[in-house]
Design a protein around this motif. Structure first.
Motif, PDB file in Angstrom:
ATOM      1  N   UNK A   1      -9.623  -0.560  13.024  1.00  0.00           N
ATOM      2  CA  UNK A   1     -11.139  -0.937  13.627  1.00  0.00           C
ATOM      3  C   UNK A   1     -11.222  -1.681  14.649  1.00  0.00           C
ATOM      4  N   UNK A   2     -11.907  -1.073  15.567  1.00  0.00           N
ATOM      5  CA  UNK A   2     -11.708  -1.795  16.861  1.00  0.00           C
ATOM      6  C   UNK A   2     -13.293  -2.476  17.440  1.00  0.00           C
ATOM      7  N   UNK A   3     -13.395  -3.727  17.394  1.00  0.00           N
ATOM      8  CA  UNK A   3     -14.730  -4.283  17.791  1.00  0.00           C
ATOM      9  C   UNK A   3     -14.711  -4.535  19.418  1.00  0.00           C
ATOM     10  N   UNK A   4     -15.631  -3.833  19.817  1.00  0.00           N
ATOM     11  CA  UNK A   4     -15.846  -4.122  21.529  1.00  0.00           C
ATOM     12  C   UNK A   4     -17.218  -5.001  21.777  1.00  0.00           C
ATOM     13  N   UNK A   5     -17.356  -6.196  22.044  1.00  0.00           N
ATOM     14  CA  UNK A   5     -18.220  -6.912  22.076  1.00  0.00           C
ATOM     15  C   UNK A   5     -18.479  -7.927  23.399  1.00  0.00           C
ATOM     16  N   UNK A   6     -19.575  -8.104  23.799  1.00  0.00           N
ATOM     17  CA  UNK A   6     -19.944  -8.992  24.551  1.00  0.00           C
ATOM     18  C   UNK A   6     -21.285  -9.871  24.344  1.00  0.00           C
ATOM     19  N   UNK A   7     -21.534 -11.087  24.605  1.00  0.00           N
ATOM     20  CA  UNK A   7     -22.731 -11.767  24.325  1.00  0.00           C
ATOM     21  C   UNK A   7     -23.144 -11.087  23.051  1.00  0.00           C
ATOM     22  N   UNK A   8     -22.342 -11.122  21.818  1.00  0.00           N
ATOM     23  CA  UNK A   8     -22.816 -10.636  20.659  1.00  0.00           C
ATOM     24  C   UNK A   8     -22.260 -11.314  19.507  1.00  0.00           C
ATOM     25  N   UNK A   9     -22.750 -10.825  18.380  1.00  0.00           N
ATOM     26  CA  UNK A   9     -22.300 -11.432  16.860  1.00  0.00           C
ATOM     27  C   UNK A   9     -22.084 -10.365  16.247  1.00  0.00           C
ATOM     28  N   UNK A  10     -20.889 -10.382  15.597  1.00  0.00           N
ATOM     29  CA  UNK A  10     -20.559  -9.496  14.602  1.00  0.00           C
ATOM     30  C   UNK A  10     -20.132 -10.123  13.312  1.00  0.00           C
ATOM     31  N   UNK A  11     -20.661  -9.577  12.208  1.00  0.00           N
ATOM     32  CA  UNK A  11     -20.437  -9.880  10.826  1.00  0.00           C
ATOM     33  C   UNK A  11     -19.927  -8.753  10.047  1.00  0.00           C
ATOM     34  N   UNK A  12     -18.776  -8.904   9.526  1.00  0.00           N
ATOM     35  CA  UNK A  12     -18.079  -7.970   8.690  1.00  0.00           C
ATOM     36  C   UNK A  12     -17.922  -8.521   7.236  1.00  0.00           C
ATOM     37  N   UNK A  13     -18.514  -7.940   6.477  1.00  0.00           N
ATOM     38  CA  UNK A  13     -18.299  -8.466   4.915  1.00  0.00           C
ATOM     39  C   UNK A  13     -17.603  -7.429   4.147  1.00  0.00           C
ATOM     40  N   UNK A  14     -16.003  -7.509   4.024  1.00  0.00           N
ATOM     41  CA  UNK A  14     -15.318  -6.525   3.278  1.00  0.00           C
ATOM     42  C   UNK A  14     -14.876  -6.721   1.964  1.00  0.00           C
ATOM     43  N   UNK A  15     -16.169  -7.704   1.259  1.00  0.00           N
ATOM     44  CA  UNK A  15     -15.926  -7.945  -0.019  1.00  0.00           C
ATOM     45  C   UNK A  15     -15.947  -6.522  -1.021  1.00  0.00           C
ATOM     46  N   UNK A  16     -17.078  -5.768  -0.817  1.00  0.00           N
ATOM     47  CA  UNK A  16     -17.530  -4.876  -1.292  1.00  0.00           C
ATOM     48  C   UNK A  16     -17.214  -3.527  -0.811  1.00  0.00           C
ATOM     49  N   UNK A  17     -16.327  -3.474   0.343  1.00  0.00           N
ATOM     50  CA  UNK A  17     -16.033  -2.558   1.316  1.00  0.00           C
ATOM     51  C   UNK A  17     -14.938  -1.520   0.541  1.00  0.00           C
ATOM     52  N   UNK A  18     -14.853  -0.244   0.559  1.00  0.00           N
ATOM     53  CA  UNK A  18     -13.996   0.753   0.331  1.00  0.00           C
ATOM     54  C   UNK A  18     -12.819   0.860   1.288  1.00  0.00           C
ATOM     55  N   UNK A  19     -11.873   0.233   0.835  1.00  0.00           N
ATOM     56  CA  UNK A  19     -10.494   0.467   1.642  1.00  0.00           C
ATOM     57  C   UNK A  19      -9.432   1.148   1.320  1.00  0.00           C
ATOM     58  N   UNK A  20      -9.137   1.999   1.893  1.00  0.00           N
ATOM     59  CA  UNK A  20      -8.063   3.303   1.718  1.00  0.00           C
ATOM     60  C   UNK A  20      -6.756   2.960   2.090  1.00  0.00           C
ATOM     61  N   UNK A  21      -6.613   1.932   2.778  1.00  0.00           N
ATOM     62  CA  UNK A  21      -5.371   1.828   3.481  1.00  0.00           C
ATOM     63  C   UNK A  21      -4.615   0.579   2.958  1.00  0.00           C
ATOM     64  N   UNK A  22      -3.338   0.481   3.050  1.00  0.00           N
ATOM     65  CA  UNK A  22      -2.609  -0.829   2.419  1.00  0.00           C
ATOM     66  C   UNK A  22      -2.820  -2.107   3.525  1.00  0.00           C
ATOM     67  N   UNK A  23      -3.168  -1.573   4.766  1.00  0.00           N
ATOM     68  CA  UNK A  23      -3.293  -2.608   5.865  1.00  0.00           C
ATOM     69  C   UNK A  23      -4.381  -2.130   6.663  1.00  0.00           C
ATOM     70  N   UNK A  24      -5.236  -3.229   7.031  1.00  0.00           N
ATOM     71  CA  UNK A  24      -6.374  -2.834   7.725  1.00  0.00           C
ATOM     72  C   UNK A  24      -6.208  -3.614   9.021  1.00  0.00           C
ATOM     73  N   UNK A  25      -6.020  -2.794  10.345  1.00  0.00           N
ATOM     74  CA  UNK A  25      -6.026  -3.662  11.329  1.00  0.00           C
ATOM     75  C   UNK A  25      -7.240  -3.666  12.318  1.00  0.00           C
ATOM     76  N   UNK A  26      -7.611  -4.937  12.504  1.00  0.00           N
ATOM     77  CA  UNK A  26      -8.762  -5.179  12.963  1.00  0.00           C
ATOM     78  C   UNK A  26      -8.765  -5.632  14.749  1.00  0.00           C
ATOM     79  N   UNK A  27      -9.196  -5.050  15.593  1.00  0.00           N
ATOM     80  CA  UNK A  27      -8.638  -5.177  16.983  1.00  0.00           C
ATOM     81  C   UNK A  27      -9.956  -5.469  17.464  1.00  0.00           C
ATOM     82  N   UNK A  28     -10.186  -6.869  18.216  1.00  0.00           N
ATOM     83  CA  UNK A  28     -11.280  -7.540  18.734  1.00  0.00           C
ATOM     84  C   UNK A  28     -11.085  -7.537  20.169  1.00  0.00           C
ATOM     85  N   UNK A  29     -12.094  -7.005  20.995  1.00  0.00           N
ATOM     86  CA  UNK A  29     -11.976  -6.987  22.307  1.00  0.00           C
ATOM     87  C   UNK A  29     -13.531  -7.714  22.720  1.00  0.00           C
ATOM     88  N   UNK A  30     -13.352  -8.511  23.843  1.00  0.00           N
ATOM     89  CA  UNK A  30     -14.647  -8.772  24.387  1.00  0.00           C
ATOM     90  C   UNK A  30     -14.610 -10.433  24.735  1.00  0.00           C
TER      91      UNK A  30
END
Length: 194
Positions: free
Chosen positions: A93-122
């Motif tokens: 999952x890539x996050x591209x942001x500028x002058x912004x706010x991101x909130x990701x709540x993964x507590x109830x999310x459906x994850x189908x991969x043993x590793x989630x790679x989060x790439x944050x740019x901005x």
């Protein structure tokens, strides 16, 4: 019909039938015009979807590794991006942001991969990620300038849970990873002083 060998018509060979959706082929088949490429996978029915991997639903070894997955991108400039509740998290999952706010709540999310790679740019951005207890958080690298990257102290890692890998490329940003149970309310900042 008689004639020289140069005047004779070439013999036409009928093409073999193409594999159908019910045929199980374990070797390269001859396709019209020549043999199939040796590295082409055989025609098979689509594999069953892997089980949703959520809240210790099974060991990570049972999940297929995703390789080469370009993933999904969430983009926000001068905005707020929120993902909460039940939503599907891609392996990358890539996050591209500028002058912004991101909130990701993964507590109830459906994850189908043993590793989630989060790439944050901005830059000039604030990103908060909430994971359930037992998820191992790994800071994988990146390049940041005048930024703050922090996560809650590691708790007991659950080997049946997925893992979060965070890569940050940005400037003047804050990345925060919190560990909270489902339904647990995030404590307010001023409660640290009481």
């Amino acid at each position: 019909m008689t004639g020289t060998p140069d005047e004779r018509q070439p013999q036409q060979h009928p093409a073999p039938p193409l594999p159908g959706p019910v045929e199980d082929v374990d070797r390269p088949m001859t396709i019209i015009g020549g043999p199939a490429a040796e590295d082409t996978p055989p025609w098979r029915a689509a594999p069953a979807q892997p089980p949703a991997y959520q809240h210790g639903g099974g060991p990570a070894a049972h999940l297929p590794a995703r390789t080469g997955d370009p993933g999904t991108s969430l983009t926000g400039f001068f905005s707020t991006v929120r993902r909460t509740g039940r939503w599907e998290v891609p392996a990358v999952l890539s996050l591209v942001q500028g002058f912004s706010e991101v909130r990701l709540d993964l507590r109830e999310a459906v994850v189908t991969s043993p590793v989630v790679e989060l790439r944050i740019y901005g830059g000039f951005a604030d990103c908060k990620i909430i994971v359930p207890p037992g998820v191992d958080v790994e800071w994988g690298g990146g390049a940041s300038l005048f930024s703050d990257e922090k996560s809650d102290p590691p708790g007991a890692r659950d080997p049946a849970m997925w893992r979060l890998k965070v890569l940050h490329y940005g400037a003047f940003s804050e990345i925060r990873v919190r560990t909270l149970a489902v339904g647990e309310v995030e404590p307010k900042w001023w409660r640290k002083f009481t």
